[in-house]
Design a protein around this motif. Sequence first.
Motif, PDB file in Angstrom:
ATOM      1  N   TYR A 278      -2.231  30.701-122.960  1.00 38.73           N
ATOM      2  CA  TYR A 278      -0.885  30.164-123.128  1.00 38.73           C
ATOM      3  C   TYR A 278      -0.155  30.005-121.795  1.00 38.73           C
ATOM      4  N   GLN A 279      -0.797  30.396-120.688  1.00 38.64           N
ATOM      5  CA  GLN A 279      -0.142  30.352-119.391  1.00 38.64           C
ATOM      6  C   GLN A 279      -0.140  28.924-118.842  1.00 38.64           C
ATOM      7  N   VAL A 280       0.676  28.113-119.458  1.00 36.93           N
ATOM      8  CA  VAL A 280       0.821  26.721-119.039  1.00 36.93           C
ATOM      9  C   VAL A 280       2.306  26.422-118.917  1.00 36.93           C
ATOM     10  N   ASP A 281       2.618  25.208-118.482  1.00 42.28           N
ATOM     11  CA  ASP A 281       4.019  24.820-118.391  1.00 42.28           C
ATOM     12  C   ASP A 281       4.688  24.953-119.750  1.00 42.28           C
ATOM     13  N   GLY A 282       5.907  25.417-119.757  1.00 46.09           N
ATOM     14  CA  GLY A 282       6.624  25.565-121.014  1.00 46.09           C
ATOM     15  C   GLY A 282       6.985  26.998-121.337  1.00 46.09           C
ATOM     16  N   LEU A 283       6.417  27.962-120.592  1.00 45.33           N
ATOM     17  CA  LEU A 283       6.776  29.357-120.825  1.00 45.33           C
ATOM     18  C   LEU A 283       8.189  29.613-120.301  1.00 45.33           C
ATOM     19  N   LYS A 284       9.000  30.250-121.125  1.00 42.51           N
ATOM     20  CA  LYS A 284      10.385  30.497-120.748  1.00 42.51           C
ATOM     21  C   LYS A 284      10.830  31.894-121.173  1.00 42.51           C
ATOM     22  N   TRP A 285      11.882  32.354-120.496  1.00 44.87           N
ATOM     23  CA  TRP A 285      12.572  33.568-120.895  1.00 44.87           C
ATOM     24  C   TRP A 285      13.704  33.186-121.832  1.00 44.87           C
ATOM     25  N   GLN A 286      14.040  34.102-122.738  1.00 44.69           N
ATOM     26  CA  GLN A 286      15.187  33.889-123.606  1.00 44.69           C
ATOM     27  C   GLN A 286      15.888  35.225-123.830  1.00 44.69           C
ATOM     28  N   PHE A 287      17.160  35.273-123.492  1.00 42.16           N
ATOM     29  CA  PHE A 287      17.953  36.469-123.708  1.00 42.16           C
ATOM     30  C   PHE A 287      19.435  36.121-123.627  1.00 42.16           C
ATOM     31  N   ALA A 288      20.287  37.105-123.954  1.00 40.35           N
ATOM     32  CA  ALA A 288      21.729  36.886-123.977  1.00 40.35           C
ATOM     33  C   ALA A 288      22.334  37.140-122.600  1.00 40.35           C
ATOM     34  N   GLN A 289      23.607  36.788-122.464  1.00 35.33           N
ATOM     35  CA  GLN A 289      24.295  36.989-121.192  1.00 35.33           C
ATOM     36  C   GLN A 289      24.352  38.466-120.809  1.00 35.33           C
ATOM     37  N   THR A 290      24.420  39.350-121.808  1.00 34.13           N
ATOM     38  CA  THR A 290      24.462  40.778-121.486  1.00 34.13           C
ATOM     39  C   THR A 290      23.204  41.217-120.751  1.00 34.13           C
ATOM     40  N   VAL A 291      22.075  40.628-121.096  1.00 34.24           N
ATOM     41  CA  VAL A 291      20.817  40.953-120.404  1.00 34.24           C
ATOM     42  C   VAL A 291      20.777  40.261-119.045  1.00 34.24           C
ATOM     43  N   ARG A 292      21.325  39.057-118.991  1.00 32.20           N
ATOM     44  CA  ARG A 292      21.341  38.346-117.709  1.00 32.20           C
ATOM     45  C   ARG A 292      22.048  39.172-116.645  1.00 32.20           C
ATOM     46  N   ARG A 293      23.106  39.874-117.029  1.00 32.61           N
ATOM     47  CA  ARG A 293      23.826  40.703-116.061  1.00 32.61           C
ATOM     48  C   ARG A 293      22.939  41.810-115.507  1.00 32.61           C
ATOM     49  N   LEU A 294      21.970  42.254-116.321  1.00 30.36           N
ATOM     50  CA  LEU A 294      21.052  43.298-115.858  1.00 30.36           C
ATOM     51  C   LEU A 294      19.989  42.742-114.920  1.00 30.36           C
ATOM     52  N   VAL A 295      19.335  41.667-115.335  1.00 30.37           N
ATOM     53  CA  VAL A 295      18.156  41.194-114.594  1.00 30.37           C
ATOM     54  C   VAL A 295      18.525  40.425-113.338  1.00 30.37           C
ATOM     55  N   ARG A 296      19.757  39.917-113.254  1.00 30.52           N
ATOM     56  CA  ARG A 296      20.154  39.179-112.052  1.00 30.52           C
ATOM     57  C   ARG A 296      20.080  40.047-110.801  1.00 30.52           C
ATOM     58  N   LYS A 297      20.262  41.337-110.971  1.00 27.06           N
ATOM     59  CA  LYS A 297      20.329  42.218-109.812  1.00 27.06           C
ATOM     60  C   LYS A 297      19.036  42.994-109.570  1.00 27.06           C
ATOM     61  N   LEU A 298      18.002  42.740-110.354  1.00 24.33           N
ATOM     62  CA  LEU A 298      16.733  43.419-110.150  1.00 24.33           C
ATOM     63  C   LEU A 298      16.037  42.886-108.896  1.00 24.33           C
ATOM     64  N   LYS A 299      15.359  43.785-108.192  1.00 25.00           N
ATOM     65  CA  LYS A 299      14.643  43.418-106.963  1.00 25.00           C
ATOM     66  C   LYS A 299      13.162  43.759-107.120  1.00 25.00           C
ATOM     67  N   ASP A 300      12.328  43.046-106.342  1.00 26.42           N
ATOM     68  CA  ASP A 300      10.911  43.392-106.351  1.00 26.42           C
ATOM     69  C   ASP A 300      10.672  44.544-105.387  1.00 26.42           C
ATOM     70  N   THR A 301       9.412  44.865-105.152  1.00 28.65           N
ATOM     71  CA  THR A 301       9.091  46.024-104.320  1.00 28.65           C
ATOM     72  C   THR A 301       9.477  45.831-102.859  1.00 28.65           C
ATOM     73  N   ALA A 302       9.732  44.578-102.455  1.00 32.54           N
ATOM     74  CA  ALA A 302      10.166  44.305-101.083  1.00 32.54           C
ATOM     75  C   ALA A 302      11.683  44.200-100.989  1.00 32.54           C
ATOM     76  N   GLY A 303      12.366  44.472-102.117  1.00 32.32           N
ATOM     77  CA  GLY A 303      13.817  44.407-102.114  1.00 32.32           C
ATOM     78  C   GLY A 303      14.370  43.015-102.315  1.00 32.32           C
ATOM     79  N   ARG A 304      13.520  42.037-102.660  1.00 28.68           N
ATOM     80  CA  ARG A 304      13.964  40.659-102.858  1.00 28.68           C
ATOM     81  C   ARG A 304      14.380  40.435-104.314  1.00 28.68           C
ATOM     82  N   PRO A 305      15.470  39.704-104.545  1.00 26.96           N
ATOM     83  CA  PRO A 305      15.878  39.406-105.923  1.00 26.96           C
ATOM     84  C   PRO A 305      14.795  38.596-106.635  1.00 26.96           C
ATOM     85  N   ILE A 306      14.563  38.928-107.913  1.00 27.09           N
ATOM     86  CA  ILE A 306      13.561  38.188-108.694  1.00 27.09           C
ATOM     87  C   ILE A 306      14.211  37.055-109.482  1.00 27.09           C
ATOM     88  N   TRP A 307      15.532  36.961-109.389  1.00 24.30           N
ATOM     89  CA  TRP A 307      16.283  35.894-110.056  1.00 24.30           C
ATOM     90  C   TRP A 307      16.510  34.776-109.059  1.00 24.30           C
TER      91      TRP A 307
END
Length: 402
Positions: A278-307
């Motif tokens: 299923y790893q083809v074009d068309g894969l998407k995330w779906q969540f509410a704004q409350t979750v967006r507030r959480l994931v916007r500030k997540l960083k990878d192991t190098a400290g870079r934002p993943i958003w």
Amino acid sequence: MSIQNLRERLGALKKDARNLLENKGSATWTKDEQTKFDELMDEAERVENQIEAAQRLMDEDAEDSFRDVKNKDKDKGKKVDPATAAFENYLRKMSNRLTPQEVEAIRNTMSTTTGSEGGYTVQPIVASTLIEALKDYGAMRRLAGRIVTTNGADLSYPSTDGTSEEGEIVAQNASASDADVSFGTVPLNTYKFSSKVVTVPIELLQDSNIDVVALVNGRLRERIGRIQNRLFTVGTGTSQPFGLTVASAVGKTGATGQTLTVTYDDLVDLQDSIDPAYQVDGLKWQFAQTVRRLVRKLKDTAGRPIWTPSYDEGLTASRPDSLLGNPVEINNHMPAPAANAKSISFGDHSKYIVRDAMEVTIFRFEDSAYLKKGQVGFLAWSRAGGNLLDTNGTKTYQHSAT
């Protein structure tokens, strides 16, 4: 500040954030760079909320001053579809004011199955337009697949899972093995949705400058669209559709203590829970704004934002924000973070199928209960259902129980 200026401000903020992300590349972020990115995204969210508030105010002002809609001037010289014209007459005129020719036109373009009760089945040109417009009111219809049936009879849709099947090597003169495909069925039944009665002042119906079709259809669309999106998202499957979060398998469960949070590692694991088929074009995330507030500030192991924020490209084109390289779709009917809640969905959401029975029925009420208030009532019925046909194509993140 005008709404256009706000949109320009939002685009500039997202562009600055995206440039900061791209210019840093693979290098580890400093604390100041992380702080600057977070401040840009926080400000972007505030501007987005301000735009939404301004848009709601504009919509309310427009509704309070329908005379600003000059349909005759706007549509001058355009040929009006006879079916649409008949539908408008049905909405606009009292039953005793219709001419014999108008009554005949309405009957010719709208089924009279329930005509004796004051209702008509909306003609396909109007019904299909209304149903297509429902996509504006819900992420599920925008992302899901869709089938249309001529009636709402119960339907068992065939399903099959071939992700674990593979072929074989056969020796010379040897026989190939049997491997029958196993099929299952998924219920894809329809349910009757009501718009509740929409009341319209008689003065608006009598004013030829008012786009009464857009007015009535808009209210029907909003009400039916919202309840359908909610049930296509979280419906239990008991006397209502199976919602995406109910039908989906869990791809990742948060560790103990993550009842309200999600980590970078959780999101990576959720992505990898989708089979490579299923790893083809068309894969998407779906969540509410409350979750967006959480994931916007997540960083990878190098400290870079993943958003990765997007920004308007020109006047008309835009692209969605992305998370770990995949586009994000906001659906505020997705559950908020809580114990055992499935707050994030990832995968090919077209595997969720919405079924429409194309018989939208609308009733007009002009009895004393409405006329004594100077109103006419309209009520629409719509039949639709939904279910996830392939549970391998979409997975969810579930918060821990404690």
